[in-house]
Design a protein around this motif. Structure first.
Motif, short mmCIF file in Angstrom:
data_model
loop_
_atom_site.label_atom_id
_atom_site.label_comp_id
_atom_site.label_asym_id
_atom_site.label_seq_id
_atom_site.Cartn_x
_atom_site.Cartn_y
_atom_site.Cartn_z
N MET A 38 19.81 90.00 -44.79
CA MET A 38 19.82 89.42 -43.45
C MET A 38 21.25 89.26 -42.96
O MET A 38 22.11 88.75 -43.69
N ASP A 39 21.51 89.66 -41.74
CA ASP A 39 22.83 89.56 -41.13
C ASP A 39 22.87 88.35 -40.21
O ASP A 39 22.02 88.20 -39.33
N ILE A 40 23.85 87.47 -40.40
CA ILE A 40 24.06 86.32 -39.52
C ILE A 40 25.40 86.49 -38.83
O ILE A 40 26.43 86.65 -39.50
N GLN A 87 15.11 92.20 -37.71
CA GLN A 87 14.45 93.26 -36.95
C GLN A 87 13.05 92.87 -36.52
O GLN A 87 12.35 93.65 -35.87
N ASP A 88 12.62 91.68 -36.89
CA ASP A 88 11.29 91.21 -36.54
C ASP A 88 11.17 91.07 -35.02
O ASP A 88 12.10 90.63 -34.35
N VAL A 100 8.69 85.98 -31.74
CA VAL A 100 9.45 85.10 -30.85
C VAL A 100 10.51 84.36 -31.65
O VAL A 100 10.21 83.76 -32.70
N PRO A 101 11.77 84.35 -31.22
CA PRO A 101 12.84 83.67 -31.97
C PRO A 101 12.65 82.16 -32.01
O PRO A 101 11.91 81.57 -31.22
N LEU A 102 13.38 81.53 -32.93
CA LEU A 102 13.43 80.08 -33.05
C LEU A 102 14.83 79.60 -32.69
O LEU A 102 15.82 80.10 -33.23
N LEU A 103 14.93 78.63 -31.77
CA LEU A 103 16.20 78.00 -31.42
C LEU A 103 16.24 76.61 -32.05
O LEU A 103 15.36 75.78 -31.80
N SER A 147 13.65 84.61 -42.23
CA SER A 147 13.93 86.04 -42.04
C SER A 147 12.69 86.86 -42.40
O SER A 147 11.96 86.51 -43.34
N PRO A 148 12.41 87.93 -41.63
CA PRO A 148 13.27 88.60 -40.65
C PRO A 148 13.15 88.08 -39.21
O PRO A 148 13.61 88.73 -38.28
N ARG A 149 12.51 86.92 -39.00
CA ARG A 149 12.46 86.37 -37.65
C ARG A 149 13.86 86.03 -37.17
O ARG A 149 14.67 85.47 -37.92
N LYS A 150 14.17 86.34 -35.94
CA LYS A 150 15.46 85.99 -35.35
C LYS A 150 15.52 84.49 -35.12
O LYS A 150 14.60 83.89 -34.57
N CYS A 151 16.62 83.87 -35.56
CA CYS A 151 16.86 82.44 -35.34
C CYS A 151 18.23 82.25 -34.71
O CYS A 151 19.16 82.99 -35.00
N VAL A 152 18.33 81.23 -33.88
CA VAL A 152 19.60 80.85 -33.26
C VAL A 152 19.80 79.36 -33.49
O VAL A 152 18.87 78.57 -33.31
N VAL A 153 21.00 78.95 -33.91
CA VAL A 153 21.29 77.54 -34.12
C VAL A 153 22.68 77.25 -33.58
O VAL A 153 23.62 78.03 -33.80
N LEU A 154 22.82 76.15 -32.86
CA LEU A 154 24.11 75.81 -32.27
C LEU A 154 24.71 74.58 -32.92
O LEU A 154 24.01 73.77 -33.53
N SER A 155 26.01 74.45 -32.78
CA SER A 155 26.72 73.19 -33.05
C SER A 155 27.02 72.58 -31.68
O SER A 155 27.72 73.19 -30.86
N PHE A 156 26.49 71.40 -31.43
CA PHE A 156 26.75 70.75 -30.15
C PHE A 156 28.23 70.39 -30.02
O PHE A 156 28.98 70.38 -31.01
N ARG A 157 28.64 70.11 -28.81
CA ARG A 157 30.04 69.75 -28.52
C ARG A 157 30.53 68.67 -29.49
O ARG A 157 29.80 67.74 -29.83
#
Length: 234
Positions: free
Chosen positions: A1-3, A23-24, A27-30, A50-60
């Motif tokens: 898996m590539d991040i 490559q899945d 629907v992605p997960l945020l 994985s292989p589901r696309k996920c997005v995670v942020l660091s808040f301000r």
């Protein structure tokens, strides 16, 4: 898996986020982390899903995101989510809020619900809490310093949250499928009344109870937590 690592522009500040480029076609997960958590702390969950696309942020003020002098109320954190959604080109996604990230996720839902397919909320009521005077000093001394988390959330952000946060009862109905994750031990942040309120806010609310956890599900029952999330967003 590539991040891969990215930065989304939100006005004059930049918000750091990670994407797992699976490559899945699901629907992605945020992922919206808790008060002092960073994107990097959720790489293990992204790997699990994985292989589901996920997005995670660091808040301000957290992790590799910028730390402005001001701008730490609910609407500012909601704008961080919106900036990442736009930069990552997320048209449809599941939304997962953890701890104080629940308030930010619900605040986002009040303004931008159209692209959200379902919602997962972990261990926090449907409100945005103001912090009492003296909270920042206590938090920095008793938590940040004691557990060496100064790089996770910077002191300027902690002070900004105390100074600017307003108390809000988040009362807009959730017209999406909802999963509430709740620990059963004494240090859980969700009361029975909080859960009944989620039932009033959402006709499609379901609850997953973690018998051996309080507030911190990820460290007490990680395998069950990850499996529960994965099953819900199938």
């Amino acid at each position: 898996m590539d991040i891969s690592s990215h930065r989304a522009s939100n006005g004059k500040i930049e918000i750091h986020y990670l994407i797992s480029n699976g490559q899945d076609t699901s629907v992605p997960l945020l992922i919206c982390p808790g008060l002092s958590e960073t994107a990097e702390e959720y790489v293990e969950l992204m790997t699990y899903l994985s292989p589901r696309k996920c997005v995670v942020l660091s808040f301000r003020g957290r992790g590799q995101s910028d730390t402005p002098e001001n701008g730490y109320d609910l609407q500012h954190h909601v704008s961080d989510i919106a900036a990442v959604v736009g930069d990552a080109q997320l048209n449809r996604f599941h939304l997962y809020g953890i701890f104080r990230g629940v308030a930010y996720a619900l605040g986002y839902m009040e303004k931008h619900s159209s692209g959200v397919m379902s919602v997962i909320l972990q261990e926090y009521p449907a409100e945005h809490r103001a912090m009492p005077e003296g909270w920042a000093k206590d938090y920095i001394n008793r938590y940040q310093v004691q557990f060496s988390r100064q790089r996770h959330i910077r002191p300027e952000a902690v002070r900004g949250i105390e100074r600017e946060s307003t108390q809000l009862r988040l009362s807009k109905g959730i017209n999406k499928k909802l999963l509430v994750l709740r620990g059963k031990l004494e240090d859980s942040l969700l009361s029975d009344e909080d859960c009944r309120r989620y039932e009033r806010l959402c006709t499609e609310a379901s609850f997953a109870l973690f018998e051996h956890s309080g507030h911190d599900l990820r460290h007490m029952e990680k395998e069950l937590l990850y499996r529960t999330i994965g099953d819900f967003i199938l």
